[in-house]
Design an enzyme around this catalytic site. Sequence first.
Site, PDB file in Angstrom:
ATOM      1  CB  ILE A 108       1.464  -3.974  -3.971  1.00  0.00           C
ATOM      2  CG1 ILE A 108       2.713  -3.360  -3.563  1.00  0.00           C
ATOM      3  CG2 ILE A 108       0.924  -4.746  -2.815  1.00  0.00           C
ATOM      4  CD1 ILE A 108       3.879  -4.206  -3.230  1.00  0.00           C
TER       5      ILE A 108
ATOM      6  CG  ASP B 178      -1.397   1.257   2.414  1.00  0.00           C
ATOM      7  OD1 ASP B 178      -1.935   0.879   1.336  1.00  0.00           O
ATOM      8  OD2 ASP B 178      -1.185   0.658   3.370  1.00  0.00           O
TER       9      ASP B 178
ATOM     10  NE  ARG C 157     -11.843   0.130   5.946  1.00  0.00           N
ATOM     11  CZ  ARG C 157     -10.861  -0.318   5.061  1.00  0.00           C
ATOM     12  NH1 ARG C 157     -11.129  -0.181   3.727  1.00  0.00           N
ATOM     13  NH2 ARG C 157      -9.759  -0.888   5.453  1.00  0.00           N
TER      14      ARG C 157
ATOM     15  CB  CYS D 182     -11.660  -5.048  -1.878  1.00  0.00           C
ATOM     16  SG  CYS D 182      -9.890  -4.886  -1.649  1.00  0.00           S
TER      17      CYS D 182
ATOM     18  NE  ARG E 217      -8.746  -8.109   1.685  1.00  0.00           N
ATOM     19  CZ  ARG E 217      -9.006  -9.302   0.867  1.00  0.00           C
ATOM     20  NH1 ARG E 217      -9.921  -9.840   0.335  1.00  0.00           N
ATOM     21  NH2 ARG E 217      -7.927 -10.174   1.142  1.00  0.00           N
TER      22      ARG E 217
ATOM     23  NE  ARG F   5      -6.228  -6.458  -0.033  1.00  0.00           N
ATOM     24  CZ  ARG F   5      -6.534  -5.421   0.825  1.00  0.00           C
ATOM     25  NH1 ARG F   5      -7.267  -4.605   0.559  1.00  0.00           N
ATOM     26  NH2 ARG F   5      -5.490  -5.140   1.482  1.00  0.00           N
TER      27      ARG F   5
ATOM     28  CE  LYS G 230      -6.547   1.329   7.796  1.00  0.00           C
ATOM     29  NZ  LYS G 230      -6.474  -0.267   7.701  1.00  0.00           N
ATOM     30  CG  ASN G 231      -2.609  -0.885   7.981  1.00  0.00           C
ATOM     31  OD1 ASN G 231      -3.773  -0.937   8.037  1.00  0.00           O
ATOM     32  ND2 ASN G 231      -2.134  -0.792   6.767  1.00  0.00           N
TER      33      ASN G 231
HETATM   34  C1  UD1 Z   1      -1.708  -4.873   4.146  1.00  0.00           C
HETATM   35  C2  UD1 Z   1      -2.075  -3.361   4.654  1.00  0.00           C
HETATM   36  C3  UD1 Z   1      -2.448  -2.555   3.434  1.00  0.00           C
HETATM   37  C4  UD1 Z   1      -1.234  -2.433   2.524  1.00  0.00           C
HETATM   38  C5  UD1 Z   1      -0.859  -3.692   2.096  1.00  0.00           C
HETATM   39  C6  UD1 Z   1       0.499  -3.768   1.331  1.00  0.00           C
HETATM   40  C7  UD1 Z   1      -3.031  -4.073   6.820  1.00  0.00           C
HETATM   41  C8  UD1 Z   1      -4.528  -4.134   7.505  1.00  0.00           C
HETATM   42  N1  UD1 Z   1      -3.360  -3.409   5.405  1.00  0.00           N
HETATM   43  O1  UD1 Z   1      -2.565  -5.663   3.478  1.00  0.00           O
HETATM   44  O2  UD1 Z   1      -2.999  -1.142   3.942  1.00  0.00           O
HETATM   45  O3  UD1 Z   1      -1.676  -1.818   1.404  1.00  0.00           O
HETATM   46  O4  UD1 Z   1      -0.484  -4.623   3.519  1.00  0.00           O
HETATM   47  O5  UD1 Z   1       1.481  -3.029   1.952  1.00  0.00           O
HETATM   48  O6  UD1 Z   1      -2.191  -4.064   7.197  1.00  0.00           O
HETATM   49  N2  UD1 Z   1      -1.376 -12.102  -1.723  1.00  0.00           N
HETATM   50  C9  UD1 Z   1      -1.443 -13.211  -2.391  1.00  0.00           C
HETATM   51  N3  UD1 Z   1      -1.775 -14.397  -1.439  1.00  0.00           N
HETATM   52  C10 UD1 Z   1      -1.993 -14.032  -0.123  1.00  0.00           C
HETATM   53  C11 UD1 Z   1      -1.944 -12.870   0.608  1.00  0.00           C
HETATM   54  C12 UD1 Z   1      -1.309 -11.714  -0.492  1.00  0.00           C
HETATM   55  O7  UD1 Z   1      -1.371 -13.330  -3.581  1.00  0.00           O
HETATM   56  O8  UD1 Z   1      -2.495 -15.187   0.800  1.00  0.00           O
HETATM   57  C13 UD1 Z   1      -0.967 -10.834  -2.634  1.00  0.00           C
HETATM   58  C14 UD1 Z   1      -2.296  -9.727  -2.562  1.00  0.00           C
HETATM   59  O9  UD1 Z   1      -3.203 -10.096  -3.462  1.00  0.00           O
HETATM   60  C15 UD1 Z   1      -1.320  -8.524  -2.854  1.00  0.00           C
HETATM   61  C16 UD1 Z   1       0.110  -8.868  -2.344  1.00  0.00           C
HETATM   62  O10 UD1 Z   1       0.133 -10.079  -1.929  1.00  0.00           O
HETATM   63  O11 UD1 Z   1      -1.234  -8.442  -4.464  1.00  0.00           O
HETATM   64  C17 UD1 Z   1       0.169  -7.972  -1.136  1.00  0.00           C
HETATM   65  O12 UD1 Z   1      -0.689  -8.259  -0.025  1.00  0.00           O
HETATM   66  P1  UD1 Z   1      -0.655  -8.182   1.469  1.00  0.00           P
HETATM   67  O13 UD1 Z   1       0.632  -7.740   1.806  1.00  0.00           O
HETATM   68  O14 UD1 Z   1      -1.092  -9.408   2.071  1.00  0.00           O
HETATM   69  O15 UD1 Z   1      -1.811  -7.065   1.800  1.00  0.00           O
HETATM   70  P2  UD1 Z   1      -2.545  -7.036   3.197  1.00  0.00           P
HETATM   71  O16 UD1 Z   1      -2.068  -7.652   4.129  1.00  0.00           O
HETATM   72  O17 UD1 Z   1      -3.966  -7.494   2.977  1.00  0.00           O
END
Ligand code: UD1
Length: 422
Positions: free
Chosen positions: A332, A310, A402, A117, A93, A122, A22-23
Site C-alpha cells: 500500500i 496498519d 496520535r 509523510c 493529513r 501519499r 480513530k480512522n
Molecule cells: C487511510 C488510513 C490509514 C491506512 C490507509 C490504508 C485514515 C485516517 N487513515 O489512509 O491509517 O493506512 O488508509 O488502509 O483513515 N493514493 C493515491 N491517490 C489518492 C489517494 C491515495 O495514489 O488520491 C494512494 C496512496 O498514496 C496509497 C494508497 O493510495 O499508496 C492508499 O492510500 P489511502 O487508502 O488513500 O490512505 P489514507 O486514506 O491516506
Amino acid sequence: MDKFKILGGGPLSGEIRISGSKNAALPILAATLLANSPVTLTNVPQLKDITTMNSLLSSMGVKINGDASNGYVLDSNDITDFTAPYDLVKTMRASILVLGPLLARYGVANVSFPGGCAIGSRPVDIHLRGLEAMGAKIEIDGGYIRATIANSSSRLKGTHFLMDTVTVGGTENLLMAAVLADGKTVLENAAREPEIVDLANMLVAMGAKIEGIGTSSLTIEGVESLHGCTFNVMPDRIETGTYLVAAAATRGRIKLMATSATYLEAVIFKLEEAGARIETGDDWIALDMLGKRPKAVSLKTAPYPAFPTDMQSQFMAMNAVAEGVSHITETIFENRLVQVSELNRMGAHITLEGNTALVTGVERLSGAPVMASDLRASASLVIAGLVADGETLIERIYHIDRGYEAIVAKFQSIGGSVTRVK
Ligand code: UD1
C-alpha cells in the site's frame, strides 16, 4: 519531549477495553459539516488526531460541546471560514477529509495541500479528480487546494467515477461530497474498509441515500439537505489487533472488551497460524498462546478485506521473536517498512528486498534506545520492547499518542512495564 521507557518481561495477561476507532471518528467528525442540525457522537477516542480535527472544525466556526467520555455535540450551522490551514494539515493529513463536505454544503473549500509523510508520498489526485468529475473547479494556489463549484448552480452534480487506486480517504471524501450532490453518483472501485461502512451508516442516519454499503460500488442519490443524528463510533480494529499481537509476541493471554472480531478476520487468521487460540463473542475477543513461542507467519498487505497495512509493523515485531522465517510484503505505501532498522538495532534479523522484509526469528531481542517514525511503526517498537531483555527507550512518541488512547495505562493493566518519562 516525552519518551517511553519499556522493560521487557514475561507474558502479558489480563483484560482491556478497546476505544472507539480513530480512522472512523475522523471522517465522521468531518461529515458533521454536512448536517443542518446538531450531531451527537459517542465512543470518540481521546487522541491527539481527534483534538486536531476538533480544532480544525472549531476554527471554521463549528460549535463543539461535550467531551470524549460523555460524547460530543457538533453544530455546524454557523460556519464562517472554509479553510483548513497548513499548520493543522501538516500535523494530520486526514484534515483533507473536510474538502468534500465543505464543497458539497457550501460550494467552497480552501484546504492546505497535504505533503508527503514518513511512509510515502501519499498523493490526493483521486480525491481531486473525483470532485472535478462532480463539477468542482480546483486550483492549486499558494500551497492550497482552492475548490469551488464550476457551474452556476450551487450544488455538485452526480457522476459516474472509477477510482484507479483503492483509496480509503478518497472514497470517504467523494462519498461525503456525493450525498448532497444533485442527482445520482456511482463510485466504482471504492475502498471497503469497515471505517467507510461506519461513515456511510452515519450519513444514512443523517438522511443520506446510499446503496452498496460495504461493497466496491457505492450508489448515492443526492439529497437537498441532511439533518443531525446520534451515532456511536465503531471499535478501533487496529488498536484491537495491536494488543492481540502484543499478547501473542509475549506468549501471553488477553481478553479485549467492547470490540468485535467481525472486521479482523485477516488478522485473527494470521494469529491462529502463529499458534494462538482465539475465542470470540459479540463484543469481545480472547487470545491465549498457552505459554508457547509464536510461529513465524508470512503476510502481504492489501486493501480490506485482505491484511491491513496498519497491522504490518506489529506482526513484524512478533515475527522478529517467532520460531522460523517469514516474508512481509507491503503493497500500500512505498516506505512503510521504516521500523526495520530500529528493530535490527534491538537484535532482530531482518533484511529488506524491495517492498518485502525477510524476518528470521530470534529467541530474544535486547533493549535499546530507538526512534519512532510513524504511528504504527511506533507500536511495533513498543511490542519489541516488551519482548526484549532490559530497557528500551522510545523517542518521538508523539506519533503513538496520535492513535493509541491511554496506551501506558492499558499496557500496565496487563502487566506490561511501559512508562512515560520526560
Ligand atoms: C487511510 C488510513 C490509514 C491506512 C490507509 C490504508 C485514515 C485516517 N487513515 O489512509 O491509517 O493506512 O488508509 O488502509 O483513515 N493514493 C493515491 N491517490 C489518492 C489517494 C491515495 O495514489 O488520491 C494512494 C496512496 O498514496 C496509497 C494508497 O493510495 O499508496 C492508499 O492510500 P489511502 O487508502 O488513500 O490512505 P489514507 O486514506 O491516506
